[in-house]
Design a protein around this motif. Structure first.
Motif: not given
Length: 312
Positions: A154-160, A165-172, A179-181, A286-290
């Motif tokens: 629920r807090s996840g996003y795909i950072h295309f 996440l090399e610019k701003k990595y956080t473990p969670y 997990k949203i992937a 979201d079908k487009e993101i998927a």
């Protein structure tokens, strides 16, 4: 579904199940439960010794269980391809593929193929594995693919624009993205299966907060004694057992009434309890993101799904 337990699992004799990450945690409990119901269970583990120890523990409880251990490192495309070749050489059917293995909230690392480890293991590895086994799955009547996600999707996003996440990595943030992937993959795969007219279904589940080795590994990877202590305390006071945490994925894998594209988790606030049907976060549908993630996943792994086989 009220108070559904492993006692409610239908007879599994004649069925073949592959379970990733079967040497511990939810994967171990899933292997134990399916073997107890008569399934032929292929337990996969990155570490052969740990896998062998887990298999032997089940054998001690279930001497007649039909079990096999196969090595699989989801952080290595070479290992995934090797596993798929070995499995297909041995077996002509696959009733259940339970994509369970995962890593959680670890410091920034990359797999041998250069993927950020959490996305690489939790999503890309399972994406590749599923694609390489798909023909066998489709040729098996009423087969199922179960992808294990998390409430943290629920807090996840795909950072295309910065997938690792090399610019701003956080473990969670990396864990939530992986997990949203899992859910984008589940739902897009189900849409493709329906378009094919296949009886194979793609479903997902999450364990809520279950006391597995994931938390300990996450805490120890930070090098913080305080983190280790806090996770141990939470696992003792808040978490449910790993056996209870495995119920949603076992329900998704075996309950006759399950439909493709469904998502299951614990009934009490999504944290603990018996399995129930849930609705994922709206963005997960979201079908487009998927579709975009599917294309990127094929490009990164080099695995193209073939939707040509027909299910009996």
């Amino acid at each position: 579904m009220t108070h559904w337990t492993t006692n409610d699992i239908p007879d599994q004799h004649g069925r073949i199940a592959v379970i990733t990450g079967a040497n511990s945690g939810l994967g171990y409990e899933t292997s134990l439960a399916l073997a107890a119901k008569g399934a032929q269970v292929i337990m996969t583990s990155r570490d052969p010794e740990r896998g062998k120890a887990a298999l032997n523990r089940i054998k001690q409880q279930l001497p007649a269980a039909s079990l096999e251990l196969m090595t699989l490192d989801l952080g290595s495309l070479a290992s995934i391809r090797s596993f798929a070749l070995e499995f297909r050489a041995k077996y002509s059917r696959l009733d259940l593929l339970i994509n369970n293995a995962g890593v959680m909230a670890i410091p920034f690392r990359k797999t041998v193929d250069g993927f950020e480890t959490q996305l690489g293991t939790n999503h890309l590895g399972h994406f590749a594995l599923t694609g390489l086994l798909l023909d066998t799955i489709l040729e098996t009547p009423s087969s199922r693919i179960v992808n294990v996600s998390s409430g943290l999707h629920r807090s996840g996003y795909i950072h295309f624009d910065d997938l690792y996440l090399e610019k701003k990595y956080t473990p969670y943030a990396a864990y939530s993205q992986s997990k949203i992937a899992n859910l984008y993959f589940t739902f897009e795969l189900q849409r493709k299966l329906e378009a094919l007219g296949s009886k194979t279904i793609s479903v997902s589940a999450h364990p809520g907060y279950a006391a597995t080795n994931l938390q300990g590994t996450s805490a120890s990877s930070t090098g913080s004694k305080l983190n280790v202590f806090m996770y141990k305390l939470a696992n003792t006071l808040v978490a449910q057992s790993q056996a209870k945490g495995a119920l949603p994925q076992l329900y998704a894998a075996t309950a006759p009434e399950v439909k493709g594209g469904e998502f299951f988790g614990p009934h009490f606030m999504g944290y603990r309890g018996y399995p129930k049907l849930e609705k994922a976060a709206d963005k997960a549908y979201d079908k487009e993101i998927a579709a975009k993630l599917w294309k990127v996943s094929e490009e990164l792994t080099g695995v193209k799904f073939s939707f040509v086989a027909q299910t009996v």
